[in-house]
Design an enzyme around this catalytic site. Structure first.
Site, PDB file in Angstrom:
ATOM      1  N   ASP A  92       0.846  -1.187   0.000  1.00  8.71           N
ATOM      2  CA  ASP A  92       0.000   0.000   0.000  1.00  8.71           C
ATOM      3  C   ASP A  92       0.885   1.242   0.000  1.00  8.71           C
ATOM      4  O   ASP A  92       2.108   1.150   0.133  1.00  8.71           O
ATOM      5  CB  ASP A  92      -0.968  -0.015   1.183  1.00  8.71           C
ATOM      6  N   ASP A 267      -7.699  -7.729   1.715  1.00 11.26           N
ATOM      7  CA  ASP A 267      -6.662  -7.886   2.735  1.00 11.26           C
ATOM      8  C   ASP A 267      -7.228  -7.406   4.056  1.00 11.26           C
ATOM      9  O   ASP A 267      -8.132  -6.571   4.097  1.00 11.26           O
ATOM     10  CB  ASP A 267      -5.412  -7.068   2.391  1.00 11.26           C
ATOM     11  N   CYS A 305     -10.872 -28.926   8.617  1.00 12.97           N
ATOM     12  CA  CYS A 305      -9.761 -28.075   8.184  1.00 12.97           C
ATOM     13  C   CYS A 305      -8.531 -28.913   7.860  1.00 12.97           C
ATOM     14  O   CYS A 305      -8.218 -29.882   8.557  1.00 12.97           O
ATOM     15  CB  CYS A 305      -9.432 -27.062   9.277  1.00 12.97           C
ATOM     16  N   CYS A 307      -5.358 -27.698   7.849  1.00 15.41           N
ATOM     17  CA  CYS A 307      -4.121 -27.070   8.308  1.00 15.41           C
ATOM     18  C   CYS A 307      -3.369 -27.952   9.308  1.00 15.41           C
ATOM     19  O   CYS A 307      -3.934 -28.867   9.923  1.00 15.41           O
ATOM     20  CB  CYS A 307      -4.400 -25.694   8.920  1.00 15.41           C
ATOM     21  N   CYS A 310      -4.936 -28.168  12.887  1.00 24.92           N
ATOM     22  CA  CYS A 310      -6.096 -29.040  13.053  1.00 24.92           C
ATOM     23  C   CYS A 310      -5.749 -30.511  12.836  1.00 24.92           C
ATOM     24  O   CYS A 310      -6.387 -31.393  13.420  1.00 24.92           O
ATOM     25  CB  CYS A 310      -7.207 -28.607  12.106  1.00 24.92           C
ATOM     26  N   HIS A 336      -3.919 -21.553  11.460  1.00 26.93           N
ATOM     27  CA  HIS A 336      -5.282 -22.016  11.231  1.00 26.93           C
ATOM     28  C   HIS A 336      -6.154 -20.916  10.630  1.00 26.93           C
ATOM     29  O   HIS A 336      -6.867 -21.147   9.638  1.00 26.93           O
ATOM     30  CB  HIS A 336      -5.930 -22.510  12.524  1.00 26.93           C
TER      31      HIS A 336
END
Length: 378
Positions: A92, A267, A305, A307, A310, A336
């Site tokens: 940005d 974002d 999930c 990830c 998890c 996560h």
């Protein structure tokens, strides 16, 4: 490269699936960009981000300019090399950070003069200098300097601000003509909470033929119904053939609603900030891992999930880490939450390609009934 930046592949209503091409690889859209303010997504390493499939992250011009300095980063081959990140990077302009330093900055025609929050030293951001900084960082996507108007600003102030943002955008375009280099340059539509000013801004900014267009100035304290109303008004004003980016807006419901309105890129610091505070997003809604009820809960956080968190740990262990203030809690929780956000936009893309996005939106909204009720209250 300017005319080959974005391919719109499919639409389902206003929702869009496409691909943004950058110097560091393609970015399928819709996409959520993890925020790496100072060149690092808090608590995570680049291999964590690669493992969850993040194609692009966001860096902050204001913070990287102050520390370690864009020239130092440039001497080390740019931010990709410095941070060992192989994917794309959007930076940005620093405008929002300067906006948040209301007691430390002064806006004038030349640019924004501000005092560093680190040591009080004086600095000046101009439309030209923020592009020089971002080019030194080797950003894939650069943002123009704009003024973010606070919620509640009156019409006269917003109109004056809009005119200044337009003049700054023209200076940025003149300093970096289309096709100059491989860095893409996005313009930003402002206009506060006045629909006619939003339309005026869109017409002026879109006429400058930037590589993409952002919607700025939302999620600055306004009620949710008002934010969504302006979002649905503004997104269709942007060119169909260019990527659309909603800046800094990012609850799961905000994202799926933004996609429904026709936005491609998002974002927000929310997933990592909330992870560090113990609030986790799951396929069954939000979980406050601090709660005593999880002390002996041997289930995974979210059995749906993929990830590492998890797949490996129980809710009881995650609660123990958080209660013990162990640093590992920050990493596992952040890993996560960002996986959830990555999967959220991937699921949205699949739903668009299969012409079932309205059903997808309804399913996600059902996970957050309180937020959905507030959004519908207007």
């Amino acid at each position: 490269m300017t005319h080959l930046t974005f391919t719109l592949e499919h639409t389902d209503g206003a929702a869009r699936a496409g691909t943004l091409r950058t110097a560091h690889g393609p970015v399928p859209t819709p996409v959520f960009m993890p925020v790496g303010t100072v060149g690092s997504v808090k608590a995570l390493a680049p291999d964590d981000l690669l493992a969850i499939g993040a194609p692009i992250i966001l860096g902050n011009t204001y913070h990287l300019y102050l520390r370690p300095g864009h020239e130092l980063v440039a001497r080390r081959g740019g931010l990709h090399n410095f941070a060992a990140w192989p994917g794309a990077i959007l930076t940005d302009s620093g405008g929002f950070q300067v906006f948040s330093l209301s007691s430390l900055r002064k806006i004038r025609e030349e640019g924004v003069e501000f005092r560093s929050h680190l040591d009080g030293s004086r600095h000046l951001f101009t439309p030209e200098s923020v592009l020089e900084i971002q080019r030194a960082l080797h950003s894939d996507v650069m943002m123009v300097l704009d003024e973010c108007v606070p919620f509640g600003a009156d019409y006269a102030y917003t109109e004056r601000s809009l005119a200044l943002t337009g003049r700054w955008a023209r200076r940025a375009r003149a300093a970096y003509p289309a096709g100059t280099a491989r860095n893409l340059l996005f313009g930003i539509v402002q206009g506060g909470f006045f629909k006619d000013l939003r339309q005026r801004s869109a017409e002026e900014i879109c006429a400058l033929d930037f590589d993409g267009f952002a919607i700025g100035g939302l999620s600055v304290g306004e009620p949710k119904p008002q934010m969504y109303d302006l979002l649905y008004h503004t997104a269709p004003l942007l060119p169909r053939e260019k990527p659309r980016y909603l800046m800094g807006v990012g609850t799961p419901l905000d994202i799926v609603t933004g996609i429904h309105a026709g936005v491609d890129m998002f974002d927000c610091v929310l997933p990592t900030r909330n992870a560090r505070n113990g609030t986790l997003y799951t396929s069954h809604g939000k979980v406050n891992i601090k709660r005593r009820e999880y002390a002996e809960d041997d289930r995974p956080l979210d059995p749906c999930c993929r990830c590492y968190t998890c797949r490996t740990f129980t809710r009881a262990y995650l609660r123990h880490l958080f209660a013990s203030q162990e640093l590992l809690a920050f990493r596992l929780n952040s890993l996560h939450n960002l996986t959830y956000f990555m999967d959220l936009v991937r699921g949205a893309r699949e739903a668009i390609l299969q012409n079932r996005y309205n059903d997808y939106l309804a399913r996600i909204a059902a996970l957050y009934p309180d937020e959905a009720a507030r959004a519908a209250a207007g």
